[in-house]
Enzyme design. Structure first.
Site, PDB file in Angstrom:
ATOM      1  CG  HIS A   1      32.498  43.280  41.552  1.00  0.00           C
ATOM      2  ND1 HIS A   1      33.794  44.019  41.537  1.00  0.00           N
ATOM      3  CD2 HIS A   1      33.017  41.927  41.375  1.00  0.00           C
ATOM      4  CE1 HIS A   1      34.896  43.150  41.619  1.00  0.00           C
ATOM      5  NE2 HIS A   1      34.413  41.888  41.367  1.00  0.00           N
TER       6      HIS A   1
ATOM      7  CD  GLU B   1      38.158  39.746  32.780  1.00  0.00           C
ATOM      8  OE1 GLU B   1      39.316  40.229  32.613  1.00  0.00           O
ATOM      9  OE2 GLU B   1      37.437  39.284  33.747  1.00  0.00           O
TER      10      GLU B   1
END
Lengths: 329, 320
Positions: free
Chosen positions: A131, A62
């Protein structure tokens, strides 16, 4: 004009396709966006239609690919960078926070960064602490970033298209739990854009203003239905953008109802609701007939257990309780 | 297409200008005319000047925070560079970036980046854009030996290799990341081996030798223009000063510093040119005099320049 009922996912897909078609500088990059057709199928069919030069799979890096996007934007490309979830954007925090929004100032106005970061944000269902982050309060804190939070298919399509055309870094914070939700959207031949920084009254009412965004919009609408049965009329103001914030829409509604509940999907400490609350009391304190109430997550890392997760999240009952409190009902 | 051979005497002048500019900057810092951090490049001049001599003006260049030389080498005016250090509106980043954030869009100088390693992915983005648009530009990405242990660096090298980006990663190995020597920071015996891990061709270059930097880079750039691919150069160099102005550099010996000073890149190129009859002592003295004058003038320019107006404080957060 005949409106169509489509899913939030389909609306996002159309927004990508239309912007890719319109501007050759637009490309989509992220994990599983191409050959896999998107972890949540938002990019379904885009590889076939636009080719591997513009729909680009990345390794799980990322920080690397977010930074690549910022660099490409420095020389005029308009990247759409998908985070599989904004919880993973935290690995790229330096690029999103340090490079994208600072470049314009640091370069004395020479380099603007026309980039869109998008993907699902906020808690989904039993994904656990790593998450389930609602990142809007983190990113809205950064000068130079714009942050929007579409709650309906129409807003998802219109806001994403606007984000791609914006000359600044824009975060489109979607929601996993909304991807399959349906709503009415203009026909395909309409170039639908929705300005950043424009809230929308999703339901008119007279007794209380419920300020919401993203996942808390359907929640607020459901609460409003139930409150109607008890003769409490709720006005639902969907912020749609966190930054810029449409303060006038908030104040206009409060001038009518004089009571406010803010229901947010992030956490209470330094959350979006805290900022909205401050601005209301600063600017139209005299209009309030009751203290402002907030419904947020509980201030704990998200537990996996289903029952405990439900206890952490805002829900209809919590919201109704808050509304009754400000209405002294 | 490759540019015509750059005149070596001109390149020597550029190295002298960079050195005299930074000596002046150092004095002005000590006189408290310059704020924040200030990292000097003195000793490393042959690296960026060699690179500029090997590339075109429209190739992309991006670097870390020790960036004064990279802007000057690209042709940013010494006036604008000094004014930036003084925080003035006439600076190359309008006084909003400072020493570590020089930018010059017109000259394809993409910063000036101060989070170690964080600009290496940006460099991949510049190179990605060239490939996307089917241009034959090459991106030169400079960074120090300290950057090679950052995650961003590793992710960027992998992406560059995966996407076959037209980029040269130029590690200016000056042996120290702030006060930590490469030996204490890096598991490898030689930095260039990092590239091998990503299947990127790499080589070691003597960064005190202008001609070697130029010639080796030229080869690499020619190959990249034919068929886009990444390349890696470990350029061995040395900074004479501390990491920043506040660093006395007590982590190294005087002998080590002296050894490198004797191998000074400016002295070396001067000697080469003199030996070959391309430069007289008188010419050199004139060039140096001119460099000193330009550096002095830049201080005067910076002093006399206006501050950025307070009314513009909010003008650079968003564009319309």
């Amino acid at each position: 004009m005949i409106m169509r009922e489509i899913t939030y996912r389909q609306a996002l897909n159309e927004a990508h396709a239309e912007e890719l078609e319109r501007d050759p500088n637009v490309f989509l990059m992220g994990e599983e966006v191409a050959e896999y057709n998107g972890a949540y199928k938002v990019s379904q069919g885009l590889l076939d239609r636009f080719g591997a030069e513009r729909i680009i799979d990345t390794p799980i890096s990322e920080n690397g690919f977010a930074g690549l996007g910022v660099g490409a934007a420095m020389v005029g490309l308009r990247p759409i960078i998908e985070f599989m979830t904004f919880s993973f954007s935290l690995v790229a925090f330096d690029q999103v926070v340090n490079n994208a929004p600072n470049m314009l100032t640091m370069s004395g106005g020479q380099f603007n960064i026309p980039i869109t970061f998008r993907g699902p944000n906020g808690p989904a269902h039993q994904l656990g602490a790593t998450h389930s982050h609602a990142t809007e309060c983190l990113y809205a804190n950064i000068p130079g970033l714009k942050v929007c939070t579409p709650a309906t298919p129409r807003d998802a399509k219109g806001l994403l298209k606007t984000a791609v055309r914006d000359n600044n870094p824009v975060l489109v914070l979607e929601s996993e739990l909304l991807y399959s939700s349906k709503g009415m959207v203009e026909p395909l031949d309409v170039d639908l854009t929705i300005p950043l920084g424009e809230a929308e009254v999703k339901r008119e009412g007279s007794d209380v203003t419920i300020i919401c965004y993203a996942q808390t919009v359907p929640l607020a609408l459901a609460a409003a239905e139930k409150l109607e049965d008890e003769d409490i009329s709720s006005e639902i103001v969907d912020l749609r953008s966190i930054k810029p914030l449409d303060e006038e829409a908030i104040y206009n509604s409060i001038r009518k109802t004089h009571r406010v509940v803010i229901v947010e999907q992030d956490r209470p400490f330094c959350g979006v609701g805290a900022e909205v609350c401050y601005r209301i009391q600063k600017n139209i304190f005299d209009q309030l007939d009751a203290p402002i109430a907030r419904v947020s997550q509980e201030d704990v890392p998200m537990p996996y257990n289903e029952k405990l997760e439900k206890a952490v999240l805002p829900n209809v009952d919590k919201l109704i309780g808050a509304v009754k409190k400000v209405c002294y009902a | 297409m490759q540019p015509a051979e750059r005149d070596e005497v001109e390149m020597l002048s550029l190295m002298l200008l960079i050195r005299r500019f930074e000596e002046r900057a150092s004095q002005q810092y000590q006189a408290q005319k310059i704020g924040g951090f200030c990292h000097l490049y003195i000793g490393q001049e042959a690296v960026v000047v060699g690179a500029v001599a090997a590339t075109r003006d429209d190739d992309y260049l991006i670097t870390a925070y020790r960036d004064h030389a990279h802007a000057l080498a690209r042709g940013t005016s010494p006036d604008a560079c000094m004014a930036e250090l003084f925080g003035k509106e006439t600076g190359c980043s309008k006084g909003l970036g400072g020493s570590m954030h020089y930018f010059d869009k017109a000259r394809h100088m993409y910063g000036g980046h101060a989070i170690v390693g964080a600009h290496v992915p940006l460099a991949c983005g510049l190179a990605f854009a060239c490939k996307y648009r089917k241009e034959d530009r090459v991106t030169l990405c400079f960074f120090g030996d300290g950057a090679i242990n950052q995650g961003a660096f590793h992710e960027a090298l992998n992406l560059a290799a995966l996407y076959k980006l037209p980029i040269v990663f130029i590690c200016e190995n000056n042996l120290f990341a702030m006060g930590t020597s490469v030996k204490r920071s890096t598991s490898l015996k030689q930095i260039v081996d990092r590239a091998e891990g990503y299947d990127i061709p790499g080589e070691i270059v003597d960064g005190m030798n202008f001609r070697e930097v130029r010639d080796k880079l030229k080869e690499v750039v020619t190959s990249i223009r034919k068929e886009p691919h990444p390349a890696f150069m470990e350029v061995r160099t040395y900074r004479y000063r501390g990491h920043s102005m506040s660093d006395p550099a007590s982590y190294r010996t005087k002998d080590e510093l002296e050894k490198y000073r004797l191998d000074d890149p400016i002295i070396r190129l001067r000697a080469q040119l003199t030996r070959e009859g391309k430069l007289t002592n008188e010419q050199f003295d004139n060039i140096d005099k001119q460099a000193k004058q330009t550096a002095n003038d830049s201080v005067k320019f910076a002093e006399e320049s206006p501050e950025p107006p307070l009314e513009k404080l909010y003008d650079y957060t968003y564009v319309s």
